[in-house]
Design an enzyme around this catalytic site. Structure first.
Site, PDB file in Angstrom:
ATOM      1  N   HIS A 104      -4.485 -12.519  -5.993  1.00  0.00           N
ATOM      2  CA  HIS A 104      -3.340 -12.878  -5.155  1.00  0.00           C
ATOM      3  C   HIS A 104      -2.560 -14.077  -5.691  1.00  0.00           C
ATOM      4  O   HIS A 104      -1.602 -14.527  -5.059  1.00  0.00           O
ATOM      5  CB  HIS A 104      -3.761 -13.124  -3.701  1.00  0.00           C
ATOM      6  CG  HIS A 104      -4.183 -11.869  -2.993  1.00  0.00           C
ATOM      7  ND1 HIS A 104      -5.024 -11.879  -1.906  1.00  0.00           N
ATOM      8  CD2 HIS A 104      -3.876 -10.575  -3.210  1.00  0.00           C
ATOM      9  CE1 HIS A 104      -5.225 -10.643  -1.481  1.00  0.00           C
ATOM     10  NE2 HIS A 104      -4.535  -9.828  -2.269  1.00  0.00           N
ATOM     11  N   ASN A 119     -11.155  -8.850   1.275  1.00  0.00           N
ATOM     12  CA  ASN A 119     -10.723 -10.220   1.007  1.00  0.00           C
ATOM     13  C   ASN A 119     -11.576 -11.202   1.810  1.00  0.00           C
ATOM     14  O   ASN A 119     -12.068 -10.853   2.886  1.00  0.00           O
ATOM     15  CB  ASN A 119      -9.252 -10.389   1.399  1.00  0.00           C
ATOM     16  CG  ASN A 119      -8.330  -9.648   0.453  1.00  0.00           C
ATOM     17  OD1 ASN A 119      -8.582  -9.560  -0.736  1.00  0.00           O
ATOM     18  ND2 ASN A 119      -7.257  -9.099   0.995  1.00  0.00           N
ATOM     19  N   CYS A 146      -7.194  -4.572  -6.495  1.00  0.00           N
ATOM     20  CA  CYS A 146      -6.094  -5.090  -5.681  1.00  0.00           C
ATOM     21  C   CYS A 146      -4.783  -4.486  -6.157  1.00  0.00           C
ATOM     22  O   CYS A 146      -4.541  -4.370  -7.358  1.00  0.00           O
ATOM     23  CB  CYS A 146      -6.031  -6.609  -5.796  1.00  0.00           C
ATOM     24  SG  CYS A 146      -4.714  -7.360  -4.818  1.00  0.00           S
ATOM     25  N   HIS A 147      -3.925  -4.112  -5.202  1.00  0.00           N
ATOM     26  CA  HIS A 147      -2.672  -3.432  -5.572  1.00  0.00           C
ATOM     27  C   HIS A 147      -1.491  -4.382  -5.733  1.00  0.00           C
ATOM     28  O   HIS A 147      -0.372  -3.928  -5.975  1.00  0.00           O
ATOM     29  CB  HIS A 147      -2.331  -2.348  -4.538  1.00  0.00           C
ATOM     30  CG  HIS A 147      -2.136  -2.872  -3.151  1.00  0.00           C
ATOM     31  ND1 HIS A 147      -2.346  -2.107  -2.034  1.00  0.00           N
ATOM     32  CD2 HIS A 147      -1.741  -4.070  -2.680  1.00  0.00           C
ATOM     33  CE1 HIS A 147      -2.098  -2.811  -0.945  1.00  0.00           C
ATOM     34  NE2 HIS A 147      -1.725  -3.994  -1.320  1.00  0.00           N
TER      35      HIS A 147
END
Length: 466
Positions: free
Chosen positions: A216, A157, A179-180
């Site tokens: 995000h 990130n 990304c999880h």
């Protein structure tokens, strides 16, 4: 690499950030649990000793009788050595140290800016990007020279700007960001469905979603399970349980600093009609600063946490101790699925399967038509042999787009600032960041904050800043 008896062998993976005490161990675990691919992991890290410790941990793990995987871990001392002839490149680095991150996260508090993560959006994410982008430009140029055909998987990130830097430096690069956070929201929907219907969902992958947004700050415009629309079920749960939220037993967080009750995403659903698809700690940082991150008391009322860098430093000490125990054999790593999809994506790109997952790549195919073509967006994509094809996700509704747009514009400002050493663009980005909405600070206050934050990270910035 070569295909033998239904398996892919002699796969070469360069791991940049190979001394990691987090993602590297996750990656090792997943490799040890899979016997369809095998080969060599080349660990490269500026901290060569840390990479050496991880090589010992990985080789010991593969020697265990309960490990299905067959991988050899080697330490490499240069990007050229790590990258030459490799099939895949995994990037998972910490740009700078936690001392720099402490300034990123906590210095803005003097202006009433509170950050729950500080590595993606807002003041912390932007300053972190200034030191990260030059690193990723260097990595991209090395990939162009030594392994131009390799697939590149980024976990670092700020995700959007890392991926942007890779493509700007090497437009033909085959890179994507993993990304999880989306997975976590699929698990929220799994839990909500089970609570509302009394029926069991055995695998959260069966919760189908359409993903739109930026890393995000992603949103589901559609979600279903076995033909059932999950939006009405989610709304019904929120109507009855908004105050208590929802807790996920299987959340793969390190500890309570990362757990939330998902009430921010429930509030966003009530306001915008879409399911916000990231952890509340991340989502809050993209919203105006007079909302979920107004002050620590407000954060507490929404049932998520401000993860302090002091806690991260303490946690690093514990992980360093664990690293020694794992390397010496005093402690054994648990072999159980981590919930990450990196290995599944690598297998699909090797041609062993076909897989759909969320991915961060440029919007070149206009998979989100009403966002710029050069924006790094997160949508679903089909992974297959040597191919990633983004799935058309459709437009973001205009009211949600209005929330996303300031961040995409700031990505452009900060990328240009990082590559031209232009502080005026950083001033402009801070002035236009939603975190400053509702804060009683002047333009001079903001500029002084930028000056001080840059000074605190100057040793990781190019000479042009000095």
């Amino acid at each position: 690499m070569k295909f033998v008896d239904g398996k892919m062998k002699d796969v070469n993976i360069a791991y940049i950030g190979g001394g990691s005490r987090g993602w590297a161990w996750t990656f090792m675990t997943d490799l040890a649990l899979d016997d369809e691919i095998s080969g060599t992991i080349r660990l490269y890290d500026l901290d060569e000793e840390a990479a050496g410790v991880n090589a010992s941990i990985g080789n010991h793990l593969m020697s265990r009788t309960d490990a299905k995987g067959d991988w050899k871990f080697e330490v490499k001392t240069s990007l050229q050595e790590a990258l030459t002839g490799t099939d895949f490149v995994v990037i998972s680095i910490l740009p700078g140290t936690f001392d720099e991150m402490e300034s990123d996260v906590h210095l803005p508090e003097r202006l009433g800016i509170y950050q729950s993560v500080g590595d993606t959006a807002g003041c912390g994410g932007m300053i972190r990007a200034l030191r990260t982008i030059p690193m990723f430009t260097e990595i991209a140029n090395a990939i162009k020279e030594f392994s131009p055909d390799a697939w590149v998987i980024n976990y670092t990130n700020p995700m959007s700007l890392c991926v942007k830097a890779l493509y700007e430096a090497f437009p033909q690069i085959k890179a994507f960001g993993c990304c999880h956070e989306v997975f976590g929201t699929q698990k929220v929907l799994q839990t909500v469905y089970e609570k509302e219907t009394g029926e069991k969902i055995e695998d959260w992958h069966d919760v189908f979603v359409n993903v739109v947004g930026i890393n995000h700050f992603t949103w589901f415009t559609e979600s279903s399970y076995k033909g059932k629309d999950l939006f009405p079920i989610y709304r019904s749960y929120i109507d009855k349980h908004f105050d208590e939220g929802v807790s996920i037993e299987s959340e793969n967080w390190l500890n309570a600093n990362f757990v939330c009750k998902h009430r921010v995403k429930m509030d966003l659903f009530n306001k915008y009609g879409l399911i916000a698809a990231a952890g509340d700690r991340h989502l809050a940082e993209f919203m105006p600063g007079d909302q979920y991150l107004k002050d620590p008391e407000t954060v507490k009322s929404w049932d998520f946490a401000l993860t302090s860098v002091a806690w991260r430093k303490d946690d690093l000490v514990e992980r360093l101790d664990r690293s020694k125990r794992l390397a010496s054999g005093e402690e054994e790593m648990k072999l159980e699925p981590t919930g990450e999809e990196g290995i599944l994506l690598i297998k699909a790109l090797c041609g062993l399967s076909r897989f759909v997952s969320n991915v961060n790549i440029p919007n070149y195919a206009l998979q989100i038509p009403n966002l710029p073509a050069n924006a790094i967006v997160e949508t679903n994509a089909v992974f297959s042999r040597d191919s990633i094809r983004p799935i058309f996700a459709g437009n973001i509704p205009e009211d949600v787009k209005a929330l996303v747009d300031p961040h995409i514009k700031n990505h452009e400002r900060i990328y240009r600032a990082a590559t031209t050493c232009d502080k005026s663009l950083v001033y402009e980005a801070f002035e236009n960041d939603p975190q400053f909405i509702g804060k009683s600070c002047t333009k001079e206050d903001i500029h002084t904050l930028v000056d001080d934050m840059i000074a605190n990270t100057i040793k990781y910035l190019p000479e042009g800043w000095k």
